[in-house]
Design a protein around this motif. Sequence first.
Motif, PDB file in Angstrom:
ATOM      1  N   LEU A  86     -38.091  70.456  -5.873  1.00 54.31           N
ATOM      2  CA  LEU A  86     -38.802  70.073  -6.803  1.00 54.31           C
ATOM      3  C   LEU A  86     -40.463  70.230  -6.364  1.00 54.31           C
ATOM      4  N   VAL A  87     -41.252  70.307  -7.275  1.00 50.15           N
ATOM      5  CA  VAL A  87     -42.831  70.420  -6.736  1.00 50.15           C
ATOM      6  C   VAL A  87     -43.322  69.294  -7.607  1.00 50.15           C
ATOM      7  N   PRO A  88     -44.434  68.704  -6.926  1.00 49.45           N
ATOM      8  CA  PRO A  88     -45.097  67.795  -7.731  1.00 49.45           C
ATOM      9  C   PRO A  88     -45.905  68.135  -8.769  1.00 49.45           C
ATOM     10  N   PRO A  89     -46.462  67.615  -9.812  1.00 52.98           N
ATOM     11  CA  PRO A  89     -46.089  66.027  -9.901  1.00 52.98           C
ATOM     12  C   PRO A  89     -44.657  65.977 -10.183  1.00 52.98           C
ATOM     13  N   TYR A  90     -44.045  64.579  -9.861  1.00 53.71           N
ATOM     14  CA  TYR A  90     -42.776  64.183 -10.234  1.00 53.71           C
ATOM     15  C   TYR A  90     -42.630  63.419 -11.545  1.00 53.71           C
ATOM     16  N   THR A  91     -42.025  64.074 -12.534  1.00 49.51           N
ATOM     17  CA  THR A  91     -41.880  63.115 -13.907  1.00 49.51           C
ATOM     18  C   THR A  91     -40.671  62.713 -13.720  1.00 49.51           C
ATOM     19  N   VAL A  92     -40.531  61.310 -13.899  1.00 51.81           N
ATOM     20  CA  VAL A  92     -39.334  60.694 -14.133  1.00 51.81           C
ATOM     21  C   VAL A  92     -39.218  60.133 -15.214  1.00 51.81           C
ATOM     22  N   LEU A  93     -37.968  60.287 -16.272  1.00 50.31           N
ATOM     23  CA  LEU A  93     -37.505  59.842 -17.484  1.00 50.31           C
ATOM     24  C   LEU A  93     -36.785  58.990 -17.292  1.00 50.31           C
ATOM     25  N   ALA A  94     -36.802  57.724 -17.814  1.00 50.48           N
ATOM     26  CA  ALA A  94     -35.731  56.901 -17.973  1.00 50.48           C
ATOM     27  C   ALA A  94     -35.536  56.100 -19.178  1.00 50.48           C
ATOM     28  N   VAL A  95     -34.350  56.381 -19.607  1.00 47.99           N
ATOM     29  CA  VAL A  95     -33.906  55.996 -21.078  1.00 47.99           C
ATOM     30  C   VAL A  95     -33.504  54.215 -20.990  1.00 47.99           C
ATOM     31  N   GLY A  96     -34.128  53.489 -21.825  1.00 45.97           N
ATOM     32  CA  GLY A  96     -33.924  52.170 -21.944  1.00 45.97           C
ATOM     33  C   GLY A  96     -34.773  51.581 -22.683  1.00 45.97           C
ATOM     34  N   ALA A 133     -24.036  59.355 -10.519  1.00 42.82           N
ATOM     35  CA  ALA A 133     -23.696  58.671  -9.305  1.00 42.82           C
ATOM     36  C   ALA A 133     -23.445  59.400  -8.073  1.00 42.82           C
ATOM     37  N   LEU A 134     -23.188  60.891  -8.317  1.00 42.76           N
ATOM     38  CA  LEU A 134     -23.182  61.739  -7.159  1.00 42.76           C
ATOM     39  C   LEU A 134     -24.313  62.359  -6.801  1.00 42.76           C
ATOM     40  N   SER A 135     -25.787  62.055  -7.278  1.00 42.39           N
ATOM     41  CA  SER A 135     -26.988  62.616  -7.142  1.00 42.39           C
ATOM     42  C   SER A 135     -27.487  62.112  -5.695  1.00 42.39           C
ATOM     43  N   ALA A 136     -28.280  63.078  -5.126  1.00 42.22           N
ATOM     44  CA  ALA A 136     -28.843  62.586  -3.737  1.00 42.22           C
ATOM     45  C   ALA A 136     -30.294  63.155  -4.041  1.00 42.22           C
ATOM     46  N   ILE A 137     -31.177  62.388  -3.387  1.00 38.51           N
ATOM     47  CA  ILE A 137     -32.503  62.677  -3.153  1.00 38.51           C
ATOM     48  C   ILE A 137     -32.775  62.998  -1.668  1.00 38.51           C
ATOM     49  N   ARG A 138     -33.192  63.962  -1.132  1.00 36.86           N
ATOM     50  CA  ARG A 138     -33.360  64.370   0.268  1.00 36.86           C
ATOM     51  C   ARG A 138     -34.717  65.238   0.465  1.00 36.86           C
ATOM     52  N   ASP A 158     -41.402  69.965   3.881  1.00 33.91           N
ATOM     53  CA  ASP A 158     -42.247  69.152   2.606  1.00 33.91           C
ATOM     54  C   ASP A 158     -41.709  69.006   1.354  1.00 33.91           C
ATOM     55  N   ALA A 159     -40.721  69.725   1.249  1.00 31.68           N
ATOM     56  CA  ALA A 159     -40.152  69.680  -0.170  1.00 31.68           C
ATOM     57  C   ALA A 159     -39.017  68.539  -0.528  1.00 31.68           C
ATOM     58  N   ILE A 160     -39.232  68.132  -1.707  1.00 30.65           N
ATOM     59  CA  ILE A 160     -37.963  67.056  -1.833  1.00 30.65           C
ATOM     60  C   ILE A 160     -37.090  67.690  -2.699  1.00 30.65           C
ATOM     61  N   LEU A 161     -35.697  67.468  -2.414  1.00 27.22           N
ATOM     62  CA  LEU A 161     -34.551  68.014  -3.084  1.00 27.22           C
ATOM     63  C   LEU A 161     -33.837  66.955  -4.003  1.00 27.22           C
ATOM     64  N   VAL A 162     -33.527  67.420  -5.253  1.00 29.19           N
ATOM     65  CA  VAL A 162     -32.681  66.461  -5.891  1.00 29.19           C
ATOM     66  C   VAL A 162     -31.535  67.420  -6.315  1.00 29.19           C
ATOM     67  N   ASP A 163     -30.293  66.627  -5.630  1.00 27.67           N
ATOM     68  CA  ASP A 163     -29.183  67.481  -5.865  1.00 27.67           C
ATOM     69  C   ASP A 163     -29.170  69.087  -5.379  1.00 27.67           C
ATOM     70  N   ASN A 164     -30.050  69.065  -4.113  1.00 23.42           N
ATOM     71  CA  ASN A 164     -30.095  70.242  -3.609  1.00 23.42           C
ATOM     72  C   ASN A 164     -30.905  71.164  -4.248  1.00 23.42           C
ATOM     73  N   LYS A 165     -31.634  70.930  -5.304  1.00 21.96           N
ATOM     74  CA  LYS A 165     -32.865  71.893  -5.931  1.00 21.96           C
ATOM     75  C   LYS A 165     -34.288  71.270  -5.547  1.00 21.96           C
TER      76      LYS A 165
END
Length: 278
Positions: free
Chosen positions: A209-219, A191-196, A200-207
């Motif tokens: 990331l480099v492409p490709p972006y792999t998103v895993l979702a449990v459900g 709930a505290l995460s941020a994507i900024r 040209d870089a994308i940060l997730v929680d200030n870290k």
Amino acid sequence: MSLLTNVMDHSLDDGYAQAAERRRAEGSGGMPKTLRAKLGLAAGLVLAALVVTVGAAQARIAAPAAAKEREELIDRIDEETSAADGLEKDVDRLRGDVGTRQREALRHSGDGDPSDLVAVLSGAVAVRGPGVRLVVNDAKDVATGGDGEARGTSGFSDTGRVRDRDMQRVVNGLWAAGAEAVTVNGQRLTALSAIRAAGDAILVDNKPLVPPYTVLAVGDGQRLSTRFQNGSDGLYLHALQESYGIRTGISVEDDLRLPAAPSVIVRTAQPKTEKGTS
């Protein structure tokens, strides 16, 4: 003989002698103007050469001192960089320790079941289960500057590049479709995460990331995939693929393993305690 004697005694015409006398009286005699100008120019050149020589000598003398100062500055920069790296490692270690203690506290509080649910939903513990794997990548020609149409005011020079707001929509779409836990390139979202974006870089929680972006979702895998692709965010992702060449792929997975978040720190919110009535 008197004529010859007169010629020998007065070889210069009296008019020349009078003119020379007049020039001397007026101060215009002596050295010619052209010669004086040449001598003045020569003196100026000698003075200029002297100034340049003195300046070069001073620069040669000051060069070792400047080089020494530069080396000292480089050494200081290296030392401060090493110190900053060490502090960053300490912060990561302390965050891991805090996260471990928080997970231990959650496991030992209450009757177990509510705390386990809170730990899962907060991202404090690792989880596993079925779900979906979504891969989002830049267009193939992003490195060579594709000729795609500009989309909005993104600030990115290449229109085939995945942006931070694209990933925000992807993640929000998965949450809306029923995801119970999500990671982006191994970064657990809470709930505290941020994507900024940072350049040209994308940060997730200030870290970064480099492409490709792999998103895993449990459900519920199949239901989650269907609801996401039919929703507005899935259609948005499909439009990016059709219009700008952004590459995407989604698959249903039977067993996904998501790590815990490095730390879950809440500084303001407090749990509400219910007071019984007598």
